[in-house]
Write a protein that holds these residues in place. Structure first.
Motif, mmCIF file in Angstrom:
data_model
loop_
_atom_site.group_PDB
_atom_site.id
_atom_site.type_symbol
_atom_site.label_atom_id
_atom_site.label_comp_id
_atom_site.label_asym_id
_atom_site.label_seq_id
_atom_site.Cartn_x
_atom_site.Cartn_y
_atom_site.Cartn_z
ATOM 1 N N LEU A 290 5.827 -3.534 4.425
ATOM 2 C CA LEU A 290 4.731 -2.702 3.935
ATOM 3 C C LEU A 290 5.234 -1.622 2.988
ATOM 4 C CD1 LEU A 290 3.079 -2.135 7.423
ATOM 5 C CD2 LEU A 290 1.997 -3.406 5.556
ATOM 6 N N ALA B 179 -1.658 -2.179 4.324
ATOM 7 C CA ALA B 179 -2.568 -2.545 5.413
ATOM 8 C C ALA B 179 -3.409 -1.327 5.768
ATOM 9 C CB ALA B 179 -1.781 -3.019 6.632
ATOM 10 N N ALA C 297 -1.437 3.540 11.872
ATOM 11 C CA ALA C 297 -0.286 2.627 11.989
ATOM 12 C C ALA C 297 0.961 3.375 12.445
ATOM 13 C CB ALA C 297 -0.012 1.956 10.645
ATOM 14 N N ALA D 148 -1.517 -3.609 10.130
ATOM 15 C CA ALA D 148 -0.155 -3.314 9.697
ATOM 16 C C ALA D 148 0.850 -3.888 10.682
ATOM 17 C CB ALA D 148 0.030 -1.794 9.578
ATOM 18 N N ALA E 88 0.232 2.117 4.558
ATOM 19 C CA ALA E 88 -0.565 1.812 5.745
ATOM 20 C C ALA E 88 -1.444 3.011 6.092
ATOM 21 C CB ALA E 88 0.337 1.470 6.936
ATOM 22 N N VAL F 8 5.280 1.401 12.988
ATOM 23 C CA VAL F 8 5.412 1.440 11.533
ATOM 24 C C VAL F 8 6.196 2.697 11.169
ATOM 25 C CG1 VAL F 8 4.185 1.599 9.342
ATOM 26 C CG2 VAL F 8 3.295 0.132 11.163
#
Length: 345
Positions: free
Chosen positions: A99, A83, A106, A89, A102, A112
């Motif tokens: 994920l 992302a 993020a 994200a 990112a 994240v």
């Protein structure tokens, strides 16, 4: 707020800015309002989210949809996803996705985990080499392009490079809650997590309706001036941005909609002449104190500005970046509450 951890950076391939610290964005696709009354749009999003418990792509069936730039995108697998904007994200994770990569924002602005997800550069200067090296089976990018969030040719170049590598890429334009809802309908259809659609979209929408009911100022229709505070001055926002859409849903009148010249030729004198009932200042910085300093530098010593009723009577509110600069996603209702409280002073 947790800051992005330092990490070794690979040589970034140039990419035009996908995101700038501003809320000036394209009008949302469809309704500009953050709360849609279009039952068909809502039911379509829910239907998308109920495409299968395991998700079409996970079951080995290709899932095809149209992204916000009108491109047909087919996702065959979503095990390795990158992302390229923090809010995207976060939304992908809210939809039950995982994920492998990112953008840097993020890690600093959303939940994240940098120990499990690789950085692929800033959202304004993505490292395509790093993205491709992760061997993603799906890449999510922003589709916003309006001079402040510039993608244009560089975005097309990014798409071409990814497609040449056999990697499907989708672009999303998210400004209002309706935009978020539409995107989450796609994400939850891919992951097959209709339960997460209900939790992070349907319930949030219900909270937004409750906030609008509680804090509505429609009966008074007060005028509101919305400005972003930058180091170079103040920038007026109309109802095409996130904050403007929220204010409109709450029943206030944005003076920039009534006086569009303020958007291109803002001056304190013109703002004073418009004489808004409320002034909302958007922090275009993580540090609200810094945004306050920028605001004070421009308006703090101006006698005419200080003489406005909104200023004298304490109807000027600084709105934080977490709720009004970065997309709040599952916390979107909180943004309505904060704006609603500001308009009920």
């Amino acid at each position: 707020m947790k800051q992005p951890p330092s990490r070794r950076r690979l040589l970034a391939l140039p990419l035009a800015a996908l995101l700038a610290a501003s809320l000036l964005v394209l009008p949302a696709c469809g309704s500009a309002s953050g709360v849609s009354n279009d039952a068909s749009a809502s039911s379509a999003a829910s239907a998308n989210a109920k495409s299968g418990k395991a998700g079409e792509a996970e079951k080995g069936k290709a899932y095809t949809f149209t992204d916000d730039l009108g491109r047909k995108v087919t996702v065959k697998s979503h095990k390795r996803v990158v992302a390229c904007m923090g809010s995207l994200a976060d939304a992908w994770q809210l939809a039950g996705g995982t994920l492998v990569g990112a953008s840097d924002d993020a890690f600093g602005h959303y939940a994240v985990d940098s120990s499990k997800v690789s950085g692929v550069g800033r959202s304004t200067s993505l490292n395509l080499e790093s993205i491709i090296a992760l061997k993603p089976d799906f890449v999510i990018m922003t589709g916003i392009s309006d001079g402040k969030h510039t993608t244009g040719v560089s975005q097309a170049d990014a798409e071409s490079a990814l497609k040449e590598a056999g990697i499907p890429v989708a672009f999303f334009k998210v400004t209002t809650f309706d935009d978020y809802k539409r995107m989450m309908g796609v994400f939850c259809a891919i992951t097959g997590r209709d339960d997460l659609y209900k939790e992070n979209v349907t319930k949030v929408g219900e909270k937004i309706k409750s906030a609008v009911s509680t804090y509505s100022v429609k009966s008074k229709s007060p005028s509101v001036l919305i400005v972003s505070a930058f180091s170079k001055g103040l920038v007026v926002q109309n109802s095409s941005g996130m904050a403007g859409a929220i204010v409109k849903d709450l029943g206030a009148v944005n003076v920039a909609d009534e006086h569009p010249s303020l958007l291109s030729d803002f001056s304190l004198e013109a703002a004073v002449e418009a004489n808004p009932d409320y002034v909302l200042v958007l922090a275009a910085s993580d540090d609200t104190a810094t945004a306050q300093k920028y605001y004070d530098q421009v308006a703090g010593s101006n006698s005419a500005w200080q003489g406005m009723d909104a200023v004298k009577e304490g109807r000027v509110t600084m709105l934080d970046a977490a709720h009004f600069l970065y997309k709040p996603n599952a916390d979107w209702a909180e943004s309505y509450v904060l704006a609603g409280k500001a308009l009920n002073k």
